[in-house]
Design a protein around this motif. Structure first.
Motif, PDB file in Angstrom:
ATOM      1  N   GLN A  78      16.676   9.673 -14.101  1.00 47.76           N
ATOM      2  CA  GLN A  78      16.505   9.585 -12.248  1.00 47.76           C
ATOM      3  C   GLN A  78      15.837  10.776 -11.511  1.00 47.76           C
ATOM      4  O   GLN A  78      15.900  11.371 -10.729  1.00 47.76           O
ATOM      5  N   ARG A  79      16.813  11.650 -12.350  1.00 52.10           N
ATOM      6  CA  ARG A  79      16.957  13.405 -11.804  1.00 52.10           C
ATOM      7  C   ARG A  79      15.799  13.895 -12.736  1.00 52.10           C
ATOM      8  O   ARG A  79      15.570  15.311 -12.098  1.00 52.10           O
ATOM      9  N   ASN A  80      15.246  13.641 -13.264  1.00 56.56           N
ATOM     10  CA  ASN A  80      13.832  13.909 -14.070  1.00 56.56           C
ATOM     11  C   ASN A  80      13.488  15.278 -14.701  1.00 56.56           C
ATOM     12  O   ASN A  80      12.573  16.305 -14.704  1.00 56.56           O
TER      13      ASN A  80
END
Length: 270
Positions: A53-55
């Motif tokens: 999700q934080r890439n």
């Protein structure tokens, strides 16, 4: 041998107590083991989901996930044997000695491991980038812990140790997204310079794969004893770079011939 019933009763009571006590330790140890295995899987899924999700880079995500799993597994194993009543201090000392011995015997591998860490953290390149390093020009296929796997233009697989890769010079052709070709066309002194420049520039402006911004450039680069050298510099995306170079060489040759301009052998500069 005569057995005293009281002694037999005491022995039975004593070993029954020991068996019950150890059985409770055994059951609790295996409960901790199974719960710990499930908890490790759950923690790993949660941490991996957060990193995605934080890439974070996929290579970094997998690497950190693997380290987390093994650290938790070691902690669970130590807790498990401790719950069984096994002394862990000597066990930890043995692990430390083994780690030191392995570290001394695998100094080169540890250097590659550290190099892999540097590459993953500082990201001088990523999977899919075309780079030049250690005398190899290739596309990065996979960044592993000890080596980086690359595929050359003629489909050869090259494995470069991360230690030497992280300590050497790396040219990343893909990082900026656009590349400028630097081609040289040489014409004879009998040719019209202005006309030659117009012909070369027209070839570049008519090619749809040549970027308008930055604008392509054509200018006199050098005056040699045998020729006038023109620098021809079109810009292209990384995906179109190869075809732009090929098209420019072919179309400029055809255009100069049609214009009656005599060209000398050219050279390509990186």
């Amino acid at each position: 041998m005569n057995l005293n019933p009281d002694q037999v009763s005491n022995y039975v009571t004593k070993y029954a107590d020991v068996l019950v006590d150890y059985s409770l330790k055994l059951v609790s140890a295996f409960i901790i083991l199974f719960v710990g295995i499930y908890a490790i899987r759950l923690i790993n899924r949660i941490i991996t989901k957060v990193m995605v999700q934080r890439n974070l880079d996929p290579t970094l995500t997998k690497f950190l996930s693997d380290i987390l799993i093994w650290a938790l597994r070691i902690l669970l194993f130590v807790t498990f044997i401790s719950k069984l009543g096994i002394e862990t201090s000597s066990f930890v000392a043995i692990l430390g000695a083994m780690g030191l011995a392995v570290g001394l015997s695998l100094q080169g591998s540890l250097s590659n491991f550290a190099g892999g860490m540097l590459i993953i953290v500082f990201k001088p390149f990523k999977v899919g980038d075309t780079i030049e390093a250690q005398g190899v020009i290739a596309t990065v296929s996979e960044i592993q812990i000890f080596v980086t796997k690359m595929i050359t233009g003629n489909n050869q697989t090259v494995f470069v140790p991360n230690g030497s890769l992280s300590n050497g010079t790396i040219i990343n052709y893909s990082m900026q997204g656009e590349r400028k070709a630097d081609l040289t066309f040489s014409i004879s002194y009998d040719s019209d310079i202005k006309k030659a420049k117009e012909v070369l520039l027209e070839v570049l402006t008519k090619n749809p794969k040549v970027l308008k911004k930055p604008a392509p450039e054509v200018f006199v680069k050098n005056l040699t004893a045998a020729s006038i050298d023109f620098a021809v510099r079109p810009w292209a995306t990384n995906a179109n770079y190869g075809s732009v170079v090929s098209d420019t060489l072919e179309n400029c040759k055809v255009a100069l011939d049609e214009a009656g301009i005599s060209i000398q052998p050219y050279t390509i500069q990186k």
